[in-house]
Design a protein around this motif. Sequence first.
Motif, PDB file in Angstrom:
ATOM      1  N   GLN A   1       0.868  -1.161   0.000  1.00 33.65           N
ATOM      2  CA  GLN A   1       0.000   0.000   0.000  1.00 33.65           C
ATOM      3  C   GLN A   1       0.907   1.214   0.000  1.00 33.65           C
ATOM      4  O   GLN A   1       2.096   1.109   0.311  1.00 33.65           O
ATOM      5  N   LEU A   2       0.374   2.354  -0.325  1.00 33.66           N
ATOM      6  CA  LEU A   2       1.167   3.564  -0.428  1.00 33.66           C
ATOM      7  C   LEU A   2       2.041   3.745   0.818  1.00 33.66           C
ATOM      8  O   LEU A   2       1.535   3.868   1.928  1.00 33.66           O
ATOM      9  N   GLY A   3       3.342   3.664   0.627  1.00 30.59           N
ATOM     10  CA  GLY A   3       4.278   3.865   1.728  1.00 30.59           C
ATOM     11  C   GLY A   3       4.576   2.646   2.562  1.00 30.59           C
ATOM     12  O   GLY A   3       5.380   2.698   3.476  1.00 30.59           O
ATOM     13  N   GLU A   4       3.963   1.516   2.285  1.00 30.12           N
ATOM     14  CA  GLU A   4       4.187   0.301   3.078  1.00 30.12           C
ATOM     15  C   GLU A   4       4.718  -0.816   2.193  1.00 30.12           C
ATOM     16  O   GLU A   4       4.059  -1.157   1.216  1.00 30.12           O
ATOM     17  N   PRO A   5       5.799  -1.464   2.435  1.00 24.60           N
ATOM     18  CA  PRO A   5       6.720  -1.153   3.537  1.00 24.60           C
ATOM     19  C   PRO A   5       7.573   0.074   3.258  1.00 24.60           C
ATOM     20  O   PRO A   5       8.277   0.558   4.128  1.00 24.60           O
ATOM     21  N   PHE A   6       7.500   0.622   2.023  1.00 26.16           N
ATOM     22  CA  PHE A   6       8.192   1.846   1.634  1.00 26.16           C
ATOM     23  C   PHE A   6       7.589   2.292   0.306  1.00 26.16           C
ATOM     24  O   PHE A   6       6.784   1.583  -0.286  1.00 26.16           O
ATOM     25  N   MET A   7       7.964   3.458  -0.165  1.00 23.85           N
ATOM     26  CA  MET A   7       7.517   3.926  -1.471  1.00 23.85           C
ATOM     27  C   MET A   7       8.241   3.097  -2.532  1.00 23.85           C
ATOM     28  O   MET A   7       9.466   3.102  -2.599  1.00 23.85           O
ATOM     29  N   VAL A   8       7.496   2.367  -3.325  1.00 24.45           N
ATOM     30  CA  VAL A   8       8.072   1.445  -4.306  1.00 24.45           C
ATOM     31  C   VAL A   8       8.517   2.224  -5.545  1.00 24.45           C
ATOM     32  O   VAL A   8       7.738   2.956  -6.140  1.00 24.45           O
ATOM     33  N   LYS A   9       9.790   2.004  -5.926  1.00 21.76           N
ATOM     34  CA  LYS A   9      10.330   2.658  -7.119  1.00 21.76           C
ATOM     35  C   LYS A   9      10.702   1.661  -8.209  1.00 21.76           C
ATOM     36  O   LYS A   9      10.928   2.044  -9.341  1.00 21.76           O
ATOM     37  N   ARG A  10      10.795   0.374  -7.849  1.00 21.03           N
ATOM     38  CA  ARG A  10      11.145  -0.648  -8.843  1.00 21.03           C
ATOM     39  C   ARG A  10      10.508  -1.958  -8.422  1.00 21.03           C
ATOM     40  O   ARG A  10      10.452  -2.285  -7.236  1.00 21.03           O
ATOM     41  N   VAL A  11      10.016  -2.707  -9.410  1.00 18.28           N
ATOM     42  CA  VAL A  11       9.409  -4.020  -9.186  1.00 18.28           C
ATOM     43  C   VAL A  11       9.948  -4.954 -10.253  1.00 18.28           C
ATOM     44  O   VAL A  11      10.010  -4.587 -11.423  1.00 18.28           O
ATOM     45  N   PHE A  12      10.364  -6.162  -9.828  1.00 16.53           N
ATOM     46  CA  PHE A  12      10.764  -7.163 -10.822  1.00 16.53           C
ATOM     47  C   PHE A  12      10.434  -8.555 -10.315  1.00 16.53           C
ATOM     48  O   PHE A  12      10.233  -8.774  -9.121  1.00 16.53           O
ATOM     49  N   THR A  13      10.372  -9.488 -11.255  1.00 17.72           N
ATOM     50  CA  THR A  13      10.070 -10.887 -10.962  1.00 17.72           C
ATOM     51  C   THR A  13      11.237 -11.743 -11.425  1.00 17.72           C
ATOM     52  O   THR A  13      11.799 -11.508 -12.492  1.00 17.72           O
TER      53      THR A  13
ATOM     54  N   VAL B   1      22.231  -6.057   4.144  1.00 15.73           N
ATOM     55  CA  VAL B   1      22.021  -7.452   4.539  1.00 15.73           C
ATOM     56  C   VAL B   1      22.297  -8.291   3.296  1.00 15.73           C
ATOM     57  O   VAL B   1      21.734  -8.041   2.233  1.00 15.73           O
ATOM     58  N   TRP B   2      23.195  -9.261   3.408  1.00 16.61           N
ATOM     59  CA  TRP B   2      23.531 -10.159   2.304  1.00 16.61           C
ATOM     60  C   TRP B   2      22.401 -11.173   2.170  1.00 16.61           C
ATOM     61  O   TRP B   2      22.001 -11.788   3.156  1.00 16.61           O
ATOM     62  N   ALA B   3      21.876 -11.332   0.966  1.00 17.26           N
ATOM     63  CA  ALA B   3      20.755 -12.256   0.777  1.00 17.26           C
ATOM     64  C   ALA B   3      20.971 -13.136  -0.449  1.00 17.26           C
ATOM     65  O   ALA B   3      21.455 -12.680  -1.486  1.00 17.26           O
ATOM     66  N   SER B   4      20.617 -14.412  -0.276  1.00 19.53           N
ATOM     67  CA  SER B   4      20.608 -15.392  -1.366  1.00 19.53           C
ATOM     68  C   SER B   4      19.251 -16.067  -1.350  1.00 19.53           C
ATOM     69  O   SER B   4      18.689 -16.319  -0.282  1.00 19.53           O
ATOM     70  N   GLU B   5      18.744 -16.380  -2.538  1.00 15.76           N
ATOM     71  CA  GLU B   5      17.425 -16.997  -2.642  1.00 15.76           C
ATOM     72  C   GLU B   5      17.537 -18.347  -3.335  1.00 15.76           C
ATOM     73  O   GLU B   5      17.994 -18.416  -4.476  1.00 15.76           O
ATOM     74  N   LEU B   6      17.122 -19.403  -2.640  1.00 13.74           N
ATOM     75  CA  LEU B   6      17.125 -20.752  -3.183  1.00 13.74           C
ATOM     76  C   LEU B   6      15.719 -21.084  -3.666  1.00 13.74           C
ATOM     77  O   LEU B   6      14.756 -21.057  -2.884  1.00 13.74           O
ATOM     78  N   PHE B   7      15.606 -21.394  -4.956  1.00 17.56           N
ATOM     79  CA  PHE B   7      14.319 -21.767  -5.542  1.00 17.56           C
ATOM     80  C   PHE B   7      14.091 -23.255  -5.268  1.00 17.56           C
ATOM     81  O   PHE B   7      14.873 -24.091  -5.705  1.00 17.56           O
ATOM     82  N   VAL B   8      13.030 -23.554  -4.521  1.00 15.38           N
ATOM     83  CA  VAL B   8      12.774 -24.912  -4.051  1.00 15.38           C
ATOM     84  C   VAL B   8      12.027 -25.752  -5.081  1.00 15.38           C
ATOM     85  O   VAL B   8      12.199 -26.963  -5.137  1.00 15.38           O
ATOM     86  N   SER B   9      11.209 -25.115  -5.908  1.00 17.32           N
ATOM     87  CA  SER B   9      10.458 -25.881  -6.909  1.00 17.32           C
ATOM     88  C   SER B   9      10.512 -25.159  -8.257  1.00 17.32           C
ATOM     89  O   SER B   9      10.815 -23.965  -8.332  1.00 17.32           O
ATOM     90  N   ASP B  10      10.195 -25.901  -9.321  1.00 11.87           N
ATOM     91  CA  ASP B  10      10.187 -25.312 -10.663  1.00 11.87           C
ATOM     92  C   ASP B  10       9.076 -24.280 -10.845  1.00 11.87           C
ATOM     93  O   ASP B  10       9.119 -23.485 -11.779  1.00 11.87           O
ATOM     94  N   THR B  11       8.089 -24.292  -9.968  1.00 13.05           N
ATOM     95  CA  THR B  11       6.977 -23.341 -10.072  1.00 13.05           C
ATOM     96  C   THR B  11       7.210 -22.072  -9.240  1.00 13.05           C
ATOM     97  O   THR B  11       6.336 -21.224  -9.162  1.00 13.05           O
ATOM     98  N   SER B  12       8.384 -21.955  -8.640  1.00 17.81           N
ATOM     99  CA  SER B  12       8.660 -20.802  -7.778  1.00 17.81           C
ATOM    100  C   SER B  12       8.868 -19.538  -8.588  1.00 17.81           C
ATOM    101  O   SER B  12       9.523 -19.541  -9.634  1.00 17.81           O
ATOM    102  N   SER B  13       8.307 -18.444  -8.076  1.00 12.69           N
ATOM    103  CA  SER B  13       8.569 -17.127  -8.635  1.00 12.69           C
ATOM    104  C   SER B  13       8.841 -16.180  -7.473  1.00 12.69           C
ATOM    105  O   SER B  13       8.255 -16.310  -6.396  1.00 12.69           O
ATOM    106  N   LEU B  14       9.748 -15.249  -7.699  1.00 11.91           N
ATOM    107  CA  LEU B  14      10.124 -14.273  -6.682  1.00 11.91           C
ATOM    108  C   LEU B  14       9.723 -12.889  -7.179  1.00 11.91           C
ATOM    109  O   LEU B  14      10.142 -12.463  -8.258  1.00 11.91           O
ATOM    110  N   LEU B  15       8.891 -12.209  -6.403  1.00 18.55           N
ATOM    111  CA  LEU B  15       8.481 -10.848  -6.707  1.00 18.55           C
ATOM    112  C   LEU B  15       9.232  -9.921  -5.759  1.00 18.55           C
ATOM    113  O   LEU B  15       9.212 -10.133  -4.542  1.00 18.55           O
TER     114      LEU B  15
END
Length: 135
Positions: free
Chosen positions: A28-40, A96-110
């Motif tokens: 929502q507007l301002g939550e968790p912050f003002m969004v300036k970029r979105v990718f999948t 914060v250093w972050a890595s994302e492990l995709f657990v299934s072939d149907t996984s998508s990260l927004l």
Amino acid sequence: MPDPLGGCELRYLRQVLDPNGLLVVNAQLGEPFMVKRVFTVLAPSGALRGQHAHRTCAQFLMAPSGEIVVKASDGEQTRDYRLDGPTVGLFVPPMVWASELFVSDTSSLLVLCDQEYDESDYVRDWNEYLALRSV
């Protein structure tokens, strides 16, 4: 409440269920912050993505489908966060250093970001990250 690990925070998203399906309010507007970029990000099962930190950019990660395990580290502590549905997201603050492990072939990260893309904001080398964190 933020996690002791660098301010990471699992957040449960507002949802509206009716006979026609489920509506999840990702931001929502301002939550968790003002969004300036979105990718999948789409990747096969077993893929490891991310593996970097941002100097100043905060992100909010969600798995609208499938399951993704986010490994977050502040250089001293490491913690796994499981994103396994559209109603939970992870706030990842800068440095914060972050890595994302995709657990299934149907996984998508927004990913929602509070800044536009800037390559100079990325810290892609673990040793450089540790030096910046003074660990």
